[in-house]
Write an enzyme that holds these catalytic residues in place. Structure first.
Site, short mmCIF file in Angstrom:
data_model
loop_
_atom_site.label_atom_id
_atom_site.label_comp_id
_atom_site.label_asym_id
_atom_site.label_seq_id
_atom_site.Cartn_x
_atom_site.Cartn_y
_atom_site.Cartn_z
N ASP A 62 0.83 -1.21 0.00
CA ASP A 62 0.00 0.00 0.00
C ASP A 62 0.87 1.27 0.00
O ASP A 62 1.94 1.29 0.58
CB ASP A 62 -0.84 -0.05 1.29
CG ASP A 62 -1.99 0.92 1.28
OD1 ASP A 62 -2.08 1.72 0.33
OD2 ASP A 62 -2.81 0.87 2.22
N ARG B 2 -11.97 2.14 8.09
CA ARG B 2 -10.61 2.48 7.65
C ARG B 2 -10.60 3.70 6.72
O ARG B 2 -9.90 3.71 5.70
CB ARG B 2 -9.95 1.30 6.96
CG ARG B 2 -8.44 1.29 7.20
CD ARG B 2 -7.70 0.47 6.19
NE ARG B 2 -6.29 0.37 6.57
CZ ARG B 2 -5.33 0.10 5.72
NH1 ARG B 2 -5.56 -0.13 4.45
NH2 ARG B 2 -4.09 0.04 6.14
N LYS C 53 -1.19 -8.35 -5.13
CA LYS C 53 -1.88 -8.61 -3.85
C LYS C 53 -3.16 -7.80 -3.86
O LYS C 53 -3.13 -6.57 -3.93
CB LYS C 53 -0.97 -8.18 -2.69
CG LYS C 53 -1.59 -8.34 -1.31
CD LYS C 53 -0.55 -7.99 -0.26
CE LYS C 53 -1.12 -7.96 1.14
NZ LYS C 53 -0.13 -7.45 2.11
N TRP C 54 -4.31 -8.49 -3.83
CA TRP C 54 -5.62 -7.84 -3.91
C TRP C 54 -6.20 -7.80 -2.50
O TRP C 54 -6.56 -8.83 -1.94
CB TRP C 54 -6.51 -8.65 -4.87
CG TRP C 54 -7.93 -8.23 -4.99
CD1 TRP C 54 -8.74 -7.66 -4.04
CD2 TRP C 54 -8.76 -8.35 -6.15
NE1 TRP C 54 -9.99 -7.43 -4.53
CE2 TRP C 54 -10.04 -7.85 -5.83
CE3 TRP C 54 -8.54 -8.84 -7.44
CZ2 TRP C 54 -11.10 -7.84 -6.74
CZ3 TRP C 54 -9.59 -8.84 -8.34
CH2 TRP C 54 -10.86 -8.32 -7.99
N ASP C 55 -6.25 -6.61 -1.96
CA ASP C 55 -6.66 -6.42 -0.56
C ASP C 55 -8.11 -5.97 -0.50
O ASP C 55 -8.71 -5.55 -1.52
CB ASP C 55 -5.74 -5.34 0.05
CG ASP C 55 -5.59 -5.46 1.56
OD1 ASP C 55 -6.40 -6.17 2.17
OD2 ASP C 55 -4.68 -4.81 2.10
N MET C 56 -8.71 -5.99 0.68
CA MET C 56 -10.09 -5.54 0.89
C MET C 56 -10.24 -5.29 2.39
O MET C 56 -10.25 -6.23 3.17
CB MET C 56 -11.05 -6.64 0.42
CG MET C 56 -12.48 -6.26 0.25
SD MET C 56 -13.39 -6.44 1.80
CE MET C 56 -15.05 -6.36 1.21
N ASN C 57 -10.30 -4.02 2.77
CA ASN C 57 -10.07 -3.69 4.17
C ASN C 57 -11.26 -3.18 4.98
O ASN C 57 -11.05 -2.54 6.01
CB ASN C 57 -8.95 -2.66 4.27
CG ASN C 57 -7.59 -3.32 4.14
OD1 ASN C 57 -7.24 -4.15 4.96
ND2 ASN C 57 -6.85 -2.98 3.10
N ASP D 190 -2.96 -10.69 9.27
CA ASP D 190 -2.02 -9.60 9.53
C ASP D 190 -1.17 -9.90 10.75
O ASP D 190 -0.20 -9.20 11.02
CB ASP D 190 -2.77 -8.28 9.76
CG ASP D 190 -3.09 -7.59 8.44
OD1 ASP D 190 -2.50 -7.98 7.41
OD2 ASP D 190 -3.94 -6.69 8.44
N CYS E 95 -6.40 -11.09 -0.19
CA CYS E 95 -6.15 -10.58 1.16
C CYS E 95 -7.37 -9.76 1.54
O CYS E 95 -8.00 -9.14 0.68
CB CYS E 95 -4.90 -9.71 1.09
SG CYS E 95 -4.57 -8.75 2.57
C1 DGJ Z 1 -4.10 -5.06 5.12
C2 DGJ Z 1 -3.21 -6.17 4.69
O1 DGJ Z 1 -3.55 -7.35 5.36
C3 DGJ Z 1 -1.77 -5.79 4.96
O2 DGJ Z 1 -0.92 -6.85 4.64
C4 DGJ Z 1 -1.43 -4.58 4.16
O3 DGJ Z 1 -1.48 -4.88 2.79
C5 DGJ Z 1 -2.38 -3.45 4.49
N1 DGJ Z 1 -3.75 -3.85 4.39
C6 DGJ Z 1 -2.15 -2.26 3.59
O4 DGJ Z 1 -3.07 -1.30 3.75
#
Ligand code: DGJ
Length: 743
Positions: free
Chosen positions: A369, A445, A478-482, A550, A528
């Site tokens: 990120d 977030r 790496k495809w994230d989703m937070n 994480d 992710c």
């Molecule tokens: C959450 C992911 O699990 C982390 O590894 C990292 O990529 C952060 N997001 C970045 O915002």
């Protein structure tokens, strides 16, 4: 393998060398009933004598004066509600003709080699028609004019059945489904424990086993993703079942969105299990001629305990879920900059890390990120997939090419489903953002969710990602989703279709995965979701590895990976060595324990390798070499869990090669037990007759001894040099045993 059909009684027996699954059409009600699921049994010409037609006064029945055919106690295969079954129904269709009443009656069956074709949804893949057989039972409600098909897929080599359901509206008026589970089954016992994987951010997939009681027990997700909280997997275990013995049924969904898994024990000790899209907030309108397919569910049976179940799941996932090209591939050992720099980096810092990584033997450098828009913290720029030129004057294109010139591959982080408030997309296309004008959008977030149920949004994000991927040398994404989804109101759906949002959203995610993996077949995707918030079979279908959590503290990771291994293969678990004190729990563990734990996964690092001492760098180089020596064994060997970190302070598991000539055993403990009792670790899967050498041990041992008497962690058993440090009192210690057959 075959599907036997007793045409007279309409009984269907799906059978291969390992498993039998039997269902039948009830002669009175013409609806489907569960007969048997378990170890393979011989086929018979009739199962009439198994019908549980018991006289039970006070029950309701479709037949006048009858108390033997009540829906209240019959074991049903895909139950409705309203005709005397007072348990949980597997579906509900609301029509103007009969409100929630329906009556699906057997119409016909289809049976063929291979499987049906599926579009737009992850599913069980088969290589050739010989690998599977399909049975489809057609049911029909002639009044509502709705056709239901119940699909059964029998795989040649596994004790597994794949199930799903489709609904087709052939009437000329729309109907609304408010619940459509993927499967339901009634098992003839209540004497089970329910096992599931529970958690939260940073402690995903911890194992929980509880006794079934009368009534309903359920887990699920309403967060829009499969979630950190519960995984879309449950198991029913015979009370006496252990890791290595006894009967167990596993139920999992090939799906990444909201789900419900439910077990209900009724008043006659029948256990009903079902799983599917969570009905909360769900509805689906079927207009004339429209068909809805549920996600597929994978039902696996084992009579070799939980570990047997896991081994079966691992094989099925490796061979039938994950893309074939990843089955036998060698995954890159990666270094990720996230915990090394967070948002604070520039091109020079990245190149210094990448160059050091190259020297230490890494294969892939991943920029996480913070590389785009004005992203210097987590409050900004999501959806602006253009480089932050202040940090990276040569853009991603320039940086990636420089990294590749160093002799190491380049990977990049995205969070495609999200948008920040300060972006043009957010401000110029408010209809692309999920939410309702009348209600404030909940924060998560500092970001909002894009409406992936809208095709235009998916296409727009694809174009943005494509531009940057076309322009750079990227071999990993790496495809994230937070964040969880809230205010699930789509501006692109009409009011009667709002209930379709969650499912359409996840179909949009699958669509984008499909577009990207087709356009960039050379790119390896790792999924992710704020760590391991979307570790499921739906995403493994597209991305063969998932960031497990994480939490990278070695002891916490042991628990997370142990739980994850219940269903998911070792090769699918993203697992890294990170810095100490650990950023999530503040704990110090040795580089050795962090490495020993991380090698049971895809293996990588996420710490600032440039600040390591020379001694530590040598250790990292040796660690990578060690992993590469054993990578094939770890990723393709048979996996056995030996000691559960949920039962005490020690954890152990091992992998063994198919020919039983090489094994690697992991053992660690958390807090030091004072004056600890002696223990012997019993290994699994070895050849009893073969003699083995354990690296560091004073003698060699036969497989039978290692499995029955076990390995002793003492100075008399091992060379002092090998065991000394491990035996010194202290918390968080680990050992890896390298075992080789002596020819
Ligand atoms: C959450 C992911 O699990 C982390 O590894 C990292 O990529 C952060 N997001 C970045 O915002």
């Amino acid at each position: 393998m075959g599907i036997f059909i007793n045409e007279n009684n309409l009984e269907f027996h799906l059978q291969n060398d390992k498993v039998s699954y039997i269902l039948k059409v009830d002669s009175f009600t013409r609806e489907l009933q569960s007969v048997y699921f378990g170890n393979r049994i011989h086929h018979r010409d009739s199962y009439e004598d198994l019908s549980e037609k018991t006289e039970r006064p006070s029950t309701t029945s479709p037949i006048k004066g009858d108390h033997r055919n009540s829906m209240e106690f019959l074991r049903r295969e895909y139950p409705d509600f309203g005709h005397g079954d007072f348990r949980t129904s597997s579906y509900e269709i609301v029509s103007s003709k009969a409100h929630t009443l329906s009556g699906m009656k057997y119409e016909k069956y289809e049976c063929f080699k291979g499987r049906d074709r599926v579009f737009g949804m992850p599913h069980v893949r088969i290589g050739s028609e010989e690998e599977a057989e399909t049975l489809i039972i057609h049911l029909y409600d002639s009044f509502l004019q709705i056709r239901m098909k119940i699909f059964y897929l029998l795989l040649e080599d596994y004790s597994a059945i794949v199930r799903k359901v489709s609904f087709e509206n052939i009437s000329n008026e729309p109907v609304k489904a408010s619940k459509l589970m993927s499967f339901s089954i009634d098992l003839p016992s209540a004497s089970y424990d329910l096992m599931f994987l529970k958690g939260a951010w940073s402690r995903e997939r911890h194992v929980e086993r509880v006794p079934l009681h009368k009534g309903i027990q359920s887990i699920g997700s309403t967060r829009g993703s499969s979630s950190h909280t519960f995984n879309p997997f449950v198991a029913l275990l015979d009370k006496k079942t252990t890791e290595h013995q006894g009967e167990v049924y596993g139920f999992s969904l090939i799906y990444s969105g909201n789900f419900l898994a439910l077990a209900e024990v009724d008043n006659f000790d029948i256990t009903r299990v079902m799983m599917g899209i969570h009905p909360q907030g769900f509805s689906w309108v079927l207009k004339e001629g429209e068909v809805f397919y549920t996600p597929e569910a994978l039902l696996v049976y084992s009579n070799e305990g939980l570990n047997g179940l896991s081994q079966e799941y691992h094989k099925i996932i490796e061979r039938h879920i994950i893309l074939e090209k990843y089955r036998n591939d060698v995954r890159p050992v990666l270094i990720n900059n996230w915990e090394a720099t967070y948002f604070n980096f520039d091109e020079d810092t990245m190149l210094t890390i990448a160059s050091e990584a190259r020297n230490l033997g890494f294969d892939l450098f991943v920029l996480d990120d913070g590389w785009f828009g004005k992203r210097n913290d987590d409050k900004t720029s999501l959806s602006e997939w253009t480089p932050n030129y202040d940090k990276l004057p040569n853009g991603i294109s320039g940086l990636s090419k420089k990294v590749v010139d160093l002799g190491i591959q380049f990977g990049l982080w995205f969070e495609p489903e999200m948008v920040s408030e300060d972006t043009r997309l957010y401000n110029e296309n408010p209809d692309f953002v999920l939410g309702h004008f009348n209600y404030p959008k909940s924060h998560g977030r500092n970001q909002f969710v894009l409406d992936f149920s809208n095709e235009a949004v998916v296409n727009e994000i694809f174009e943005r990602m494509k531009r940057i991927l076309n322009d750079s040398s990227v071999s990993y994404v790496k495809w994230d989703m937070n964040r969880s989804i809230t205010e699930a109101y789509s501006q692109s759906l009409s009011k009667e279709h709002q209930g379709e949002f969650y499912h359409r959203y996840i179909l949009g995610v699958y669509k984008l995965y499909e577009m990207l993996t087709n356009a960039f077949p050379h790119i390896l995707f790792e999924s992710c979701a704020g760590g391991g918030g979307r570790f499921d079979l739906g995403l493994l279908y597209y991305a063969p590895q998932t960031w497990t959590s994480d939490d990278t503290d070695a002891w916490e990771r042991v628990k997370i990976q142990y739980g994850t291994s219940m269903i998911y293969p070792i090769k699918s678990m993203g697992s890294h060595v990170s810095a100490v004190p650990n950023h999530q729990v503040g704990r110090n563990t040795s580089l050795k324990m962090r490495h020993d734990t991380a090698i049971f996964g895809t293996y990588g690092y996420e710490l600032d390798i440039t600040t390591l001492s020379d001694e530590e760098k040598i250790e990292v180089r040796n660690n990578i070499e060690f992993f590469k020596t054993y990578q094939n064994l770890i990723h393709h060997g048979k996996f056995y869990r030996l000691l559960s970190p949920f039962d005490g302070e020690a954890a152990s598991y091992m992998v063994i090669s198919e020919c039983q000539s090489k094994a690697l055993v992991y053992y660690s403990h958390g807090l030091q037990v004072p004056n600890a009792p002696l223990s012997n670790l019993k290994l699994r899967g070895l050849d009893p007759a073969k003699k083995y050498h354990i690296h560091g041990a004073k003698s060699s041992h036969h497989g039978d001894e290692l499995m029955n008497l076990g390995v002793l962690f003492t100075e008399s058993y091992f060379e002092k040099d090998f065991i000394d440090n491990f035996l010194k009192p202290g918390d968080f210690k680990s050992l890896i045993l390298e075992i080789t057959e002596i020819k």
